[in-house]
Design a protein around this motif. Structure first.
Motif, PDB file in Angstrom:
ATOM      1  N   UNK A 153       0.813  -1.213   0.000  1.00 38.69           N
ATOM      2  CA  UNK A 153       0.000   0.000   0.000  1.00 38.69           C
ATOM      3  C   UNK A 153       0.848   1.265   0.000  1.00 38.69           C
ATOM      4  N   UNK A 154       1.885   1.287   0.830  1.00 32.52           N
ATOM      5  CA  UNK A 154       2.653   2.522   0.999  1.00 32.52           C
ATOM      6  C   UNK A 154       3.561   2.847  -0.190  1.00 32.52           C
ATOM      7  N   UNK A 155       4.210   1.857  -0.771  1.00 31.74           N
ATOM      8  CA  UNK A 155       5.175   2.122  -1.838  1.00 31.74           C
ATOM      9  C   UNK A 155       4.650   1.811  -3.238  1.00 31.74           C
ATOM     10  N   UNK A 156       3.544   1.073  -3.340  1.00 26.60           N
ATOM     11  CA  UNK A 156       2.986   0.626  -4.615  1.00 26.60           C
ATOM     12  C   UNK A 156       3.922  -0.335  -5.352  1.00 26.60           C
ATOM     13  N   UNK A 157       4.902  -0.894  -4.636  1.00 29.46           N
ATOM     14  CA  UNK A 157       5.803  -1.882  -5.229  1.00 29.46           C
ATOM     15  C   UNK A 157       5.169  -3.268  -5.157  1.00 29.46           C
ATOM     16  N   UNK A 158       5.505  -4.144  -6.101  1.00 29.84           N
ATOM     17  CA  UNK A 158       4.945  -5.498  -6.072  1.00 29.84           C
ATOM     18  C   UNK A 158       5.364  -6.256  -4.816  1.00 29.84           C
ATOM     19  N   UNK A 159       4.488  -7.094  -4.321  1.00 23.90           N
ATOM     20  CA  UNK A 159       4.750  -7.938  -3.152  1.00 23.90           C
ATOM     21  C   UNK A 159       5.745  -9.042  -3.501  1.00 23.90           C
ATOM     22  N   UNK A 160       5.674  -9.518  -4.706  1.00 22.35           N
ATOM     23  CA  UNK A 160       6.560 -10.589  -5.189  1.00 22.35           C
ATOM     24  C   UNK A 160       6.738 -10.442  -6.681  1.00 22.35           C
TER      25      UNK A 160
ATOM     26  N   UNK B 168      -0.929  -4.812   2.363  1.00 17.54           N
ATOM     27  CA  UNK B 168      -0.992  -5.099   0.933  1.00 17.54           C
ATOM     28  C   UNK B 168      -2.266  -4.532   0.323  1.00 17.54           C
ATOM     29  N   UNK B 169      -2.143  -4.105  -0.908  1.00 19.15           N
ATOM     30  CA  UNK B 169      -3.302  -3.690  -1.693  1.00 19.15           C
ATOM     31  C   UNK B 169      -3.530  -4.809  -2.708  1.00 19.15           C
TER      32      UNK B 169
END
Length: 66
Positions: A3-10, A46-47
């Motif tokens: 949510x905070x960085x909009x980077x992929x979780x994996x 997570x989003x």
């Protein structure tokens, strides 16, 4: 994605060669798949993106590579 960085979780996808063909492997799951996760606190940051929206972004990208 986070949510905070909009980077992929994996990893969003993996490209593998099968002979002369490059194959894209995507991991897509329903939005509600993590609702009953044993460590639900771990997914609070997570989003979750609906599969249809994720595929709209991923398919053109992997289509150029695989």
């Amino acid at each position: 994605m986070y949510k905070d960085s909009q980077l992929p979780f994996g990893k969003r996808y993996v490209i593998r060669k099968a002979g002369e063909i490059r194959v894209a492997i995507l991991g897509v799951m329903p939005v509600e798949a993590l609702e009953n996760a044993p460590h639900s606190k771990s997914v609070e940051n997570l989003k979750i993106i609906p599969p249809r929206d994720a595929l709209k972004v991923l398919l053109p990208e992997v289509g150029k590579k695989a």
